[in-house]
Motif scaffolding. Structure first.
Motif, PDB file in Angstrom:
ATOM      1  N   ALA A 146      22.830  46.160  76.480  1.00  0.00           N
ATOM      2  CA  ALA A 146      23.319  44.801  76.738  1.00  0.00           C
ATOM      3  C   ALA A 146      23.308  43.976  75.452  1.00  0.00           C
ATOM      4  O   ALA A 146      24.259  43.234  75.167  1.00  0.00           O
ATOM      5  CB  ALA A 146      22.464  44.143  77.812  1.00  0.00           C
ATOM      6  N   ARG A 147      22.234  44.090  74.665  1.00  0.00           N
ATOM      7  CA  ARG A 147      22.173  43.366  73.395  1.00  0.00           C
ATOM      8  C   ARG A 147      23.269  43.822  72.442  1.00  0.00           C
ATOM      9  O   ARG A 147      23.922  42.995  71.777  1.00  0.00           O
ATOM     10  CB  ARG A 147      20.808  43.587  72.739  1.00  0.00           C
ATOM     11  CG  ARG A 147      19.638  42.893  73.418  1.00  0.00           C
ATOM     12  CD  ARG A 147      18.347  43.300  72.715  1.00  0.00           C
ATOM     13  NE  ARG A 147      17.167  42.640  73.275  1.00  0.00           N
ATOM     14  CZ  ARG A 147      15.927  42.903  72.876  1.00  0.00           C
ATOM     15  NH1 ARG A 147      15.712  43.795  71.904  1.00  0.00           N
ATOM     16  NH2 ARG A 147      14.905  42.274  73.418  1.00  0.00           N
ATOM     17  N   ILE A 148      23.461  45.138  72.352  1.00  0.00           N
ATOM     18  CA  ILE A 148      24.484  45.669  71.448  1.00  0.00           C
ATOM     19  C   ILE A 148      25.870  45.193  71.870  1.00  0.00           C
ATOM     20  O   ILE A 148      26.694  44.786  71.035  1.00  0.00           O
ATOM     21  CB  ILE A 148      24.426  47.210  71.413  1.00  0.00           C
ATOM     22  CG1 ILE A 148      23.143  47.664  70.711  1.00  0.00           C
ATOM     23  CG2 ILE A 148      25.646  47.787  70.722  1.00  0.00           C
ATOM     24  CD1 ILE A 148      22.937  49.165  70.730  1.00  0.00           C
ATOM     25  N   ILE A 169      22.939  46.303  65.629  1.00  0.00           N
ATOM     26  CA  ILE A 169      22.206  47.428  66.207  1.00  0.00           C
ATOM     27  C   ILE A 169      20.713  47.286  65.979  1.00  0.00           C
ATOM     28  O   ILE A 169      19.902  47.495  66.898  1.00  0.00           O
ATOM     29  CB  ILE A 169      22.734  48.754  65.619  1.00  0.00           C
ATOM     30  CG1 ILE A 169      24.193  48.968  66.034  1.00  0.00           C
ATOM     31  CG2 ILE A 169      21.867  49.929  66.064  1.00  0.00           C
ATOM     32  CD1 ILE A 169      24.847  50.174  65.406  1.00  0.00           C
ATOM     33  N   PHE A 170      20.316  46.908  64.777  1.00  0.00           N
ATOM     34  CA  PHE A 170      18.883  46.809  64.482  1.00  0.00           C
ATOM     35  C   PHE A 170      18.237  45.631  65.209  1.00  0.00           C
ATOM     36  O   PHE A 170      17.079  45.714  65.611  1.00  0.00           O
ATOM     37  CB  PHE A 170      18.665  46.711  62.974  1.00  0.00           C
ATOM     38  CG  PHE A 170      18.693  48.041  62.280  1.00  0.00           C
ATOM     39  CD1 PHE A 170      17.569  48.848  62.268  1.00  0.00           C
ATOM     40  CD2 PHE A 170      19.837  48.504  61.667  1.00  0.00           C
ATOM     41  CE1 PHE A 170      17.583  50.080  61.642  1.00  0.00           C
ATOM     42  CE2 PHE A 170      19.867  49.732  61.047  1.00  0.00           C
ATOM     43  CZ  PHE A 170      18.731  50.531  61.028  1.00  0.00           C
ATOM     44  N   GLN A 171      18.974  44.541  65.379  1.00  0.00           N
ATOM     45  CA  GLN A 171      18.439  43.438  66.177  1.00  0.00           C
ATOM     46  C   GLN A 171      18.267  43.853  67.635  1.00  0.00           C
ATOM     47  O   GLN A 171      17.312  43.438  68.304  1.00  0.00           O
ATOM     48  CB  GLN A 171      19.359  42.223  66.079  1.00  0.00           C
ATOM     49  CG  GLN A 171      19.270  41.494  64.749  1.00  0.00           C
ATOM     50  CD  GLN A 171      20.188  40.274  64.706  1.00  0.00           C
ATOM     51  OE1 GLN A 171      21.016  40.068  65.596  1.00  0.00           O
ATOM     52  NE2 GLN A 171      20.045  39.469  63.662  1.00  0.00           N
ATOM     53  N   SER A 172      19.177  44.676  68.129  1.00  0.00           N
ATOM     54  CA  SER A 172      19.082  45.136  69.513  1.00  0.00           C
ATOM     55  C   SER A 172      17.924  46.104  69.705  1.00  0.00           C
ATOM     56  O   SER A 172      17.327  46.161  70.791  1.00  0.00           O
ATOM     57  CB  SER A 172      20.399  45.823  69.922  1.00  0.00           C
ATOM     58  OG  SER A 172      21.496  44.938  69.757  1.00  0.00           O
ATOM     59  N   LEU A 173      17.597  46.868  68.670  1.00  0.00           N
ATOM     60  CA  LEU A 173      16.509  47.852  68.770  1.00  0.00           C
ATOM     61  C   LEU A 173      15.144  47.275  68.422  1.00  0.00           C
ATOM     62  O   LEU A 173      14.157  48.024  68.420  1.00  0.00           O
ATOM     63  CB  LEU A 173      16.799  49.037  67.831  1.00  0.00           C
ATOM     64  CG  LEU A 173      17.979  49.938  68.216  1.00  0.00           C
ATOM     65  CD1 LEU A 173      18.241  50.949  67.117  1.00  0.00           C
ATOM     66  CD2 LEU A 173      17.702  50.648  69.538  1.00  0.00           C
ATOM     67  N   HIS A 174      15.089  45.972  68.147  1.00  0.00           N
ATOM     68  CA  HIS A 174      13.821  45.349  67.754  1.00  0.00           C
ATOM     69  C   HIS A 174      12.754  45.565  68.834  1.00  0.00           C
ATOM     70  O   HIS A 174      12.963  45.273  70.000  1.00  0.00           O
ATOM     71  CB  HIS A 174      14.040  43.864  67.512  1.00  0.00           C
ATOM     72  CG  HIS A 174      12.830  43.144  67.018  1.00  0.00           C
ATOM     73  ND1 HIS A 174      12.210  43.461  65.825  1.00  0.00           N
ATOM     74  CD2 HIS A 174      12.111  42.126  67.546  1.00  0.00           C
ATOM     75  CE1 HIS A 174      11.178  42.667  65.647  1.00  0.00           C
ATOM     76  NE2 HIS A 174      11.082  41.848  66.679  1.00  0.00           N
ATOM     77  N   ILE A 207       3.997  53.119  63.137  1.00  0.00           N
ATOM     78  CA  ILE A 207       4.607  53.577  61.873  1.00  0.00           C
ATOM     79  C   ILE A 207       6.127  53.435  61.936  1.00  0.00           C
ATOM     80  O   ILE A 207       6.772  52.982  60.975  1.00  0.00           O
ATOM     81  CB  ILE A 207       4.206  55.037  61.594  1.00  0.00           C
ATOM     82  CG1 ILE A 207       2.696  55.126  61.345  1.00  0.00           C
ATOM     83  CG2 ILE A 207       4.982  55.582  60.395  1.00  0.00           C
ATOM     84  CD1 ILE A 207       2.189  56.545  61.190  1.00  0.00           C
ATOM     85  N   GLY A 208       6.709  53.840  63.068  1.00  0.00           N
ATOM     86  CA  GLY A 208       8.160  53.758  63.203  1.00  0.00           C
ATOM     87  C   GLY A 208       8.671  52.333  63.143  1.00  0.00           C
ATOM     88  O   GLY A 208       9.707  52.046  62.528  1.00  0.00           O
ATOM     89  N   GLU A 209       7.918  51.392  63.758  1.00  0.00           N
ATOM     90  CA  GLU A 209       8.361  49.996  63.808  1.00  0.00           C
ATOM     91  C   GLU A 209       8.096  49.281  62.496  1.00  0.00           C
ATOM     92  O   GLU A 209       8.949  48.514  62.007  1.00  0.00           O
ATOM     93  CB  GLU A 209       7.637  49.275  64.950  1.00  0.00           C
ATOM     94  CG  GLU A 209       8.081  47.842  65.174  1.00  0.00           C
ATOM     95  CD  GLU A 209       9.439  47.745  65.829  1.00  0.00           C
ATOM     96  OE1 GLU A 209      10.119  46.733  65.607  1.00  0.00           O
ATOM     97  OE2 GLU A 209       9.829  48.699  66.538  1.00  0.00           O
ATOM     98  N   LYS A 210       6.940  49.500  61.897  1.00  0.00           N
ATOM     99  CA  LYS A 210       6.541  48.738  60.720  1.00  0.00           C
ATOM    100  C   LYS A 210       7.124  49.274  59.423  1.00  0.00           C
ATOM    101  O   LYS A 210       7.353  48.510  58.484  1.00  0.00           O
ATOM    102  CB  LYS A 210       5.009  48.719  60.611  1.00  0.00           C
ATOM    103  CG  LYS A 210       4.301  47.996  61.746  1.00  0.00           C
ATOM    104  CD  LYS A 210       4.621  46.502  61.732  1.00  0.00           C
ATOM    105  CE  LYS A 210       3.837  45.766  62.817  1.00  0.00           C
ATOM    106  NZ  LYS A 210       4.143  44.323  62.815  1.00  0.00           N
TER     107      LYS A 210
END
Length: 347
Positions: free
Chosen positions: A97-99, A44-49, A20-23
């Motif tokens: 690291a992504r961020i 930020i959202f790309q890093s949290l994917h 639910i949180g991801e979709k």
């Protein structure tokens, strides 16, 4: 079976919450940030994917172990908790690291135009190394001997990777000195030319106008003779050599030519229209009076379109006002049975 109900419930709850949180929640927040154009939000959202799903699942497993009524050995519980902790810290390190790499790219894109992957990869590597050391320290592994071993082993690795390290430091030199930046148009001493698309830890990628890619080792580029057409500024002066007949009114030639040049600038370089184009007469040639046009364009590649438009517009305008562009004529004499004939031939 009763003892398994609560642990399974925690695990299923974690899986369901993660989906639910991801979709749904994650996508809604990402869309909201994109619509509001919040700076750095996309990074930020790309890093949290995929990470929100993983964290909910880990939380479910952690709750299953903590509240489990199963008769598990204490050492087994400690081991499971350490595994969960290691996975969580690894995921957090990867997100950081992504961020870091994303914001470095964002900063460079705003200041330089096009980011170089060498800097972002370096920033990501530093965060990953620090995160790994913190992870080892957290799970109870002494990192001092590891750091010492890496320091001693680094000398041997450095000797074995001399070429790679030379390219790495040459890449840093190019970036720090700003002799070459991503997005610049360069011409190498061997004749290759194009736009610099990326500077990695090993080589520099140059894309030609034909869309071919040239790979140049950083150490070679650092020691090569090349022309950077974007330094000290992207704007350059386009020059065109033109000749008009001796019967032409040179004042009218200058006025008409400058007007045409302004029309071309209005199409391809409107931001530079305040810089007046001009011509300079310089040669009494055999068939024409020659002059050179000087006109500013936005960057090196705009010269092609600028010349294309200028030739078409100038030819049409000269025809309208009666200014001729002369072409050479040659007299040819032929002997035929002792008779001399004369003919005119275009050169």
């Amino acid at each position: 079976m009763v003892e398994w109900i609560l642990p399974i419930a925690f695990i299923l709850f974690g899986l369901l919450a993660g989906i639910i949180g991801e979709k749904f929640i994650f996508k809604k927040l990402r869309k909201f940030v994109a619509e509001r154009q919040i700076p750095g939000g996309e990074v930020i959202f790309q890093s949290l994917h995929r990470m929100t799903f993983l964290w909910f699942v880990l939380a479910g497993f952690s709750g299953a172990i903590f509240y489990s009524s199963l008769k598990l050995d204490a050492d087994v519980k400690i081991l499971l908790r350490k595994i969960i902790l290691i996975i969580f810290l690894c995921s957090v390190t990867l997100v950081l690291a992504r961020i870091t790499a994303g914001f470095v790219n964002l900063f460079i894109r705003r200041t330089e135009g096009v980011p170089a992957s060498l800097i972002s990869n370096l920033a990501m590597t530093v965060v990953l190394v620090l995160g790994t050391l913190i992870l080892l320290q957290t799970v109870g592994i002494e990192i001092t001997p590891i750091v010492t071993t890496l320091g001693v082993g680094g000398i041997a690795v450095g000797l074995a990777l001399q070429d790679t390290l030379a390219n790495l430091f040459s890449g840093f030199y190019l970036l720090v000195s700003k002799q070459v930046r991503t997005g610049d148009y360069v011409k190498l001493d061997d004749g290759h030319e194009g736009y610099v698309t990326d500077i990695t830890w090993r080589n520099t990628t140059i894309r030609e106008i034909s869309n071919n890619v040239i790979i140049v080792p950083n150490s070679k580029l650092a020691s090569a003779i090349f022309t950077n057409y974007h330094l000290p500024a992207k704007e350059i002066t386009l020059t065109m050599n033109v000749g008009v007949s001796y019967d032409s009114d040179l004042e009218e030639v200058e006025q008409v030519t400058v007007e045409v040049a302004k029309e071309v600038m209005q199409e391809i370089a409107p931001a530079l229209i305040a810089i007046e184009p001009y011509i300079r007469f310089h040669t009494f040639n055999d068939f024409s009076i020659d002059f050179t046009l000087y006109m500013r364009v936005s960057e090196y590649f705009d010269q092609r379109m600028g010349k294309h438009l200028f030739v078409k517009k100038l030819h049409r305008r000269y025809q309208q006002v009666g200014i001729s562009i002369p072409f050479p004529i040659r007299d040819v004499y032929m002997q035929d049975n002792g008779t001399e004939n004369s003919a005119m031939e275009l050169d």
